[in-house]
Design a protein around this motif. Sequence first.
Motif, mmCIF file in Angstrom:
data_model
loop_
_atom_site.group_PDB
_atom_site.id
_atom_site.type_symbol
_atom_site.label_atom_id
_atom_site.label_comp_id
_atom_site.label_asym_id
_atom_site.label_seq_id
_atom_site.Cartn_x
_atom_site.Cartn_y
_atom_site.Cartn_z
ATOM 1 N N LYS A 63 40.733 26.465 32.453
ATOM 2 C CA LYS A 63 40.754 27.900 32.721
ATOM 3 C C LYS A 63 42.123 28.445 32.326
ATOM 4 N N ALA A 64 42.141 29.416 31.414
ATOM 5 C CA ALA A 64 43.398 29.967 30.919
ATOM 6 C C ALA A 64 44.152 30.681 32.038
ATOM 7 N N PRO A 65 45.485 30.513 32.109
ATOM 8 C CA PRO A 65 46.245 31.144 33.198
ATOM 9 C C PRO A 65 46.137 32.655 33.205
ATOM 10 N N GLU A 66 46.063 33.297 32.005
ATOM 11 C CA GLU A 66 45.936 34.751 32.009
ATOM 12 C C GLU A 66 44.614 35.203 32.597
ATOM 13 N N LYS A 67 43.573 34.351 32.530
ATOM 14 C CA LYS A 67 42.298 34.697 33.146
ATOM 15 C C LYS A 67 42.399 34.625 34.665
ATOM 16 N N VAL A 68 43.219 33.705 35.176
ATOM 17 C CA VAL A 68 43.463 33.653 36.617
ATOM 18 C C VAL A 68 44.121 34.958 37.073
ATOM 19 N N VAL A 69 45.143 35.399 36.322
ATOM 20 C CA VAL A 69 45.807 36.662 36.647
ATOM 21 C C VAL A 69 44.802 37.814 36.595
ATOM 22 N N GLU A 70 43.973 37.831 35.562
ATOM 23 C CA GLU A 70 43.007 38.904 35.395
ATOM 24 C C GLU A 70 42.007 38.944 36.550
ATOM 25 N N LEU A 71 41.497 37.778 36.942
ATOM 26 C CA LEU A 71 40.537 37.735 38.048
ATOM 27 C C LEU A 71 41.174 38.187 39.350
ATOM 28 N N VAL A 72 42.380 37.709 39.639
ATOM 29 C CA VAL A 72 43.066 38.086 40.881
ATOM 30 C C VAL A 72 43.326 39.589 40.904
ATOM 31 N N MET A 73 43.820 40.137 39.783
ATOM 32 C CA MET A 73 44.132 41.567 39.763
ATOM 33 C C MET A 73 42.875 42.432 39.877
ATOM 34 N N LEU A 74 41.817 42.066 39.165
ATOM 35 C CA LEU A 74 40.575 42.840 39.262
ATOM 36 C C LEU A 74 39.988 42.761 40.670
ATOM 37 N N SER A 75 40.117 41.603 41.306
ATOM 38 C CA SER A 75 39.614 41.441 42.666
ATOM 39 C C SER A 75 40.403 42.311 43.643
ATOM 40 N N LEU A 76 41.726 42.319 43.517
ATOM 41 C CA LEU A 76 42.548 43.152 44.393
ATOM 42 C C LEU A 76 42.307 44.638 44.125
ATOM 43 N N GLN A 77 42.001 44.971 42.887
ATOM 44 C CA GLN A 77 41.779 46.367 42.526
ATOM 45 C C GLN A 77 40.462 46.907 43.077
ATOM 46 N N HIS A 78 39.415 46.078 43.073
ATOM 47 C CA HIS A 78 38.076 46.597 43.330
ATOM 48 C C HIS A 78 37.372 46.045 44.569
ATOM 49 N N ARG A 79 37.861 44.956 45.189
ATOM 50 C CA ARG A 79 37.026 44.263 46.162
ATOM 51 C C ARG A 79 37.577 44.204 47.577
ATOM 52 N N GLY A 80 38.602 44.946 47.880
ATOM 53 C CA GLY A 80 39.077 45.031 49.255
ATOM 54 C C GLY A 80 39.399 43.681 49.872
ATOM 55 N N GLU A 81 38.859 43.428 51.072
ATOM 56 C CA GLU A 81 39.150 42.174 51.779
ATOM 57 C C GLU A 81 38.655 40.959 50.995
ATOM 58 N N GLU A 82 37.516 41.096 50.325
ATOM 59 C CA GLU A 82 37.008 39.988 49.517
ATOM 60 C C GLU A 82 37.974 39.691 48.372
ATOM 61 N N GLY A 83 38.597 40.719 47.824
ATOM 62 C CA GLY A 83 39.589 40.520 46.773
ATOM 63 C C GLY A 83 40.803 39.758 47.264
ATOM 64 N N ILE A 84 41.218 40.032 48.496
ATOM 65 C CA ILE A 84 42.354 39.295 49.067
ATOM 66 C C ILE A 84 41.982 37.827 49.254
ATOM 67 N N ARG A 85 40.733 37.569 49.664
ATOM 68 C CA ARG A 85 40.292 36.173 49.801
ATOM 69 C C ARG A 85 40.287 35.462 48.448
ATOM 70 N N THR A 86 39.932 36.179 47.388
ATOM 71 C CA THR A 86 39.984 35.590 46.044
ATOM 72 C C THR A 86 41.423 35.275 45.657
ATOM 73 N N ALA A 87 42.343 36.191 45.953
ATOM 74 C CA ALA A 87 43.757 35.949 45.659
ATOM 75 C C ALA A 87 44.261 34.718 46.413
ATOM 76 N N PHE A 88 43.858 34.587 47.670
ATOM 77 C CA PHE A 88 44.231 33.413 48.467
ATOM 78 C C PHE A 88 43.717 32.135 47.808
ATOM 79 N N ARG A 89 42.483 32.179 47.355
ATOM 80 C CA ARG A 89 41.844 31.007 46.731
ATOM 81 C C ARG A 89 42.592 30.543 45.491
#
Length: 216
Positions: A63-89
């Motif tokens: 998994k490319a590191p920039e894709k990790v950044v992209e997933l974390v940022m999109l999750s924080l942008q759009h998914r509220g508490e679920e996005g924070i859980r993704t960032a934690f993961r």
Amino acid sequence: GARPGAIPGRARHPRSALACSSSPSPSPSEGADLEALLRAERERRALRSPLEELEAEGPSAFKAPEKVVELVMLSLQHRGEEGIRTAFRFTSAPAGSQSFVHGPDSAAPRVSWAQGKVIGGYVSGPALGPEAFADALERDYGLLLGCDAWRFAPGPASTPAASAAASARAVSDRGWVHEYRLEVAKGGQQGTVVVRLLYDWGAWSYLVCNVVLLGA
């Protein structure tokens, strides 16, 4: 030496594009939305985008590191508490608190974004459980939560004088650490964010270990 992003010793078995159903493919028509057609074709073949694979599989090999950044940022942008859980993961666990075979447990404490450091190839810093991690993001990284827009910024974060044509996606020189600079906007406020990731040998994936707000 080994090149980050291309880890030897693990064979990848790509999904065959030929292994699909016998139903006919959608045909473009006059004025048809090509993106919608491609999305429908992906769904028909049960194919997933790199971000969909990353979200479904979690931290894992190739998994490319920039894709990790992209997933974390999109999750924080759009998914509220679920996005924070993704960032934690997708955040590193402090050294000594994870398996070198399986990586960090899904509920294991993660390193503080504000105080995480890489020392001798290992992550060091305060360990935060899920609730403390969420509190820290809400307190210190409000710009990222529900932001209006963000993008990878031109030029490496660690070299402000570098050519603007240089891509922030190609900053990695220091072993297994990747660093990206982002531009983030929210409610008329703008800031620059530096995200650092370290390769986790247990998870076979890059994980976030430090996030710095340069200006907001």
